[in-house]
Design a protein around this motif. Structure first.
Motif, short mmCIF file in Angstrom:
data_model
loop_
_atom_site.label_atom_id
_atom_site.label_comp_id
_atom_site.label_asym_id
_atom_site.label_seq_id
_atom_site.Cartn_x
_atom_site.Cartn_y
_atom_site.Cartn_z
N GLN A 199 32.20 13.12 22.41
CA GLN A 199 31.85 13.98 23.54
C GLN A 199 30.47 14.55 23.27
OE1 GLN A 199 35.53 16.49 23.45
NE2 GLN A 199 35.35 16.24 25.65
N LEU A 200 29.61 14.48 24.28
CA LEU A 200 28.26 15.01 24.17
C LEU A 200 28.19 16.31 24.95
CD1 LEU A 200 25.26 14.53 23.32
CD2 LEU A 200 24.95 13.50 25.56
N PHE A 201 27.74 17.36 24.27
CA PHE A 201 27.63 18.69 24.87
C PHE A 201 26.20 19.18 24.73
CE2 PHE A 201 32.05 18.52 23.47
CZ PHE A 201 32.72 19.02 24.57
N THR A 202 25.84 20.17 25.54
CA THR A 202 24.62 20.92 25.31
C THR A 202 25.03 22.35 25.04
OG1 THR A 202 22.43 21.49 26.14
CG2 THR A 202 24.19 21.42 27.77
N LYS A 203 24.34 22.98 24.11
CA LYS A 203 24.65 24.36 23.76
C LYS A 203 23.76 25.27 24.60
CE LYS A 203 25.06 27.46 19.86
NZ LYS A 203 24.90 27.61 18.42
N ARG A 204 24.38 26.14 25.37
CA ARG A 204 23.65 27.07 26.22
C ARG A 204 23.74 28.46 25.62
NH1 ARG A 204 25.28 24.58 32.00
NH2 ARG A 204 23.91 22.78 31.83
N LEU A 205 22.69 29.22 25.78
CA LEU A 205 22.63 30.54 25.16
C LEU A 205 23.64 31.51 25.75
CD1 LEU A 205 18.78 30.92 24.76
CD2 LEU A 205 20.47 30.35 23.01
N ILE A 206 23.81 31.49 27.07
CA ILE A 206 24.68 32.48 27.71
C ILE A 206 26.06 31.92 28.00
CG2 ILE A 206 24.97 33.92 29.76
CD1 ILE A 206 21.92 34.18 29.82
N SER A 207 26.14 30.76 28.60
CA SER A 207 27.42 30.25 29.07
C SER A 207 28.14 29.36 28.06
CB SER A 207 27.23 29.49 30.39
OG SER A 207 26.35 28.40 30.20
N GLY A 208 27.67 29.28 26.83
CA GLY A 208 28.34 28.46 25.82
C GLY A 208 27.99 27.00 25.96
N LYS A 209 28.94 26.12 25.65
CA LYS A 209 28.66 24.69 25.71
C LYS A 209 29.05 24.11 27.07
CE LYS A 209 33.00 23.20 23.60
NZ LYS A 209 33.61 22.52 22.46
N ALA A 210 28.30 23.08 27.46
CA ALA A 210 28.58 22.36 28.70
C ALA A 210 28.59 20.87 28.38
CB ALA A 210 27.52 22.66 29.75
N GLN A 211 29.61 20.17 28.88
CA GLN A 211 29.73 18.74 28.58
C GLN A 211 28.72 17.94 29.40
OE1 GLN A 211 33.62 17.02 29.11
NE2 GLN A 211 33.03 15.15 28.06
#
Length: 190
Positions: free
Chosen positions: A94-106
């Motif tokens: 699974q590939l995610f991006t780490k966001r500063l406010i909303s956490g991780k998003a796939q």
């Protein structure tokens, strides 16, 4: 001593890179991609002794790569001898991006079927590339590149025996708890 039908393996998996990712930010909110990948095996072990090997792995976050991240993180994934006999067995990325406010998003996911890994000669490396998919299974932008090498597990060790965490990791990867297994089960219809 195990016979060849019950040989225990370790899969050395190197998550090399991803290419052509799509940044999902909108006009008002720009998000820099900070991608990372999680790795789990499917199906999880059925024996109680093997539940310790039912863990997820995670690459480090690539803060510099943007839409073309590189990792080079290596993981030693214990593989039960029944992994290659089950036609539904796979390594799930699974590939995610780490966001500063909303956490991780796939950003996407892919499966590496056991048949693609096959039973190559122990120690030989296979370079594999897979198109990423959306949560609903449709194709998305991006490709993930991995290298896999099958190793024989040292004698006297079984899948699920306690290994040092450092034996699983090199190059900055981290061990997770396998929390994505619930999401994996929803992908398969038996």
């Amino acid at each position: 001593m195990l016979d060849n039908n019950q040989q225990q393996f370790t899969l050395e998996m190197t998550v090399v890179s991803a290419q052509g990712l799509k940044n999902t930010s909108s006009f008002l909110f720009t998000h820099r991609l900070r991608p990372f990948i999680t790795i789990t095996t499917f199906p999880p072990p059925l024996e109680a002794a093997d539940l310790k090997s039912c863990r997820g792995f995670q690459t480090r976050v690539d803060d510099q790569g943007g839409v073309n991240p590189t990792w080079g993180d290596k993981f030693l994934v214990p593989i039960h001898h029944t992994f290659f006999a089950n036609r539904y067995s796979c390594i799930y990325l699974q590939l995610f991006t780490k966001r500063l406010i909303s956490g991780k998003a796939q950003l996407g996911w892919c499966q590496i079927p056991a048949a693609d890994i096959g039973l190559p000669p122990v120690g030989s490396v296979r370079q594999l590339s897979y198109r990423l998919r959306e949560a609903d299974g449709t194709r998305t932008h991006g490709v993930v590149n991995v290298a896999v090498k099958l190793k024989v597990m040292p004698l006297g060790r079984e899948v699920g025996s306690s290994w040092k965490e450092s034996e699983y990791l090199t190059s900055g990867g981290t061990v997770g708890t396998g929390g994505t297994l619930g999401g994996i089960f929803s992908l398969f219809h038996f």
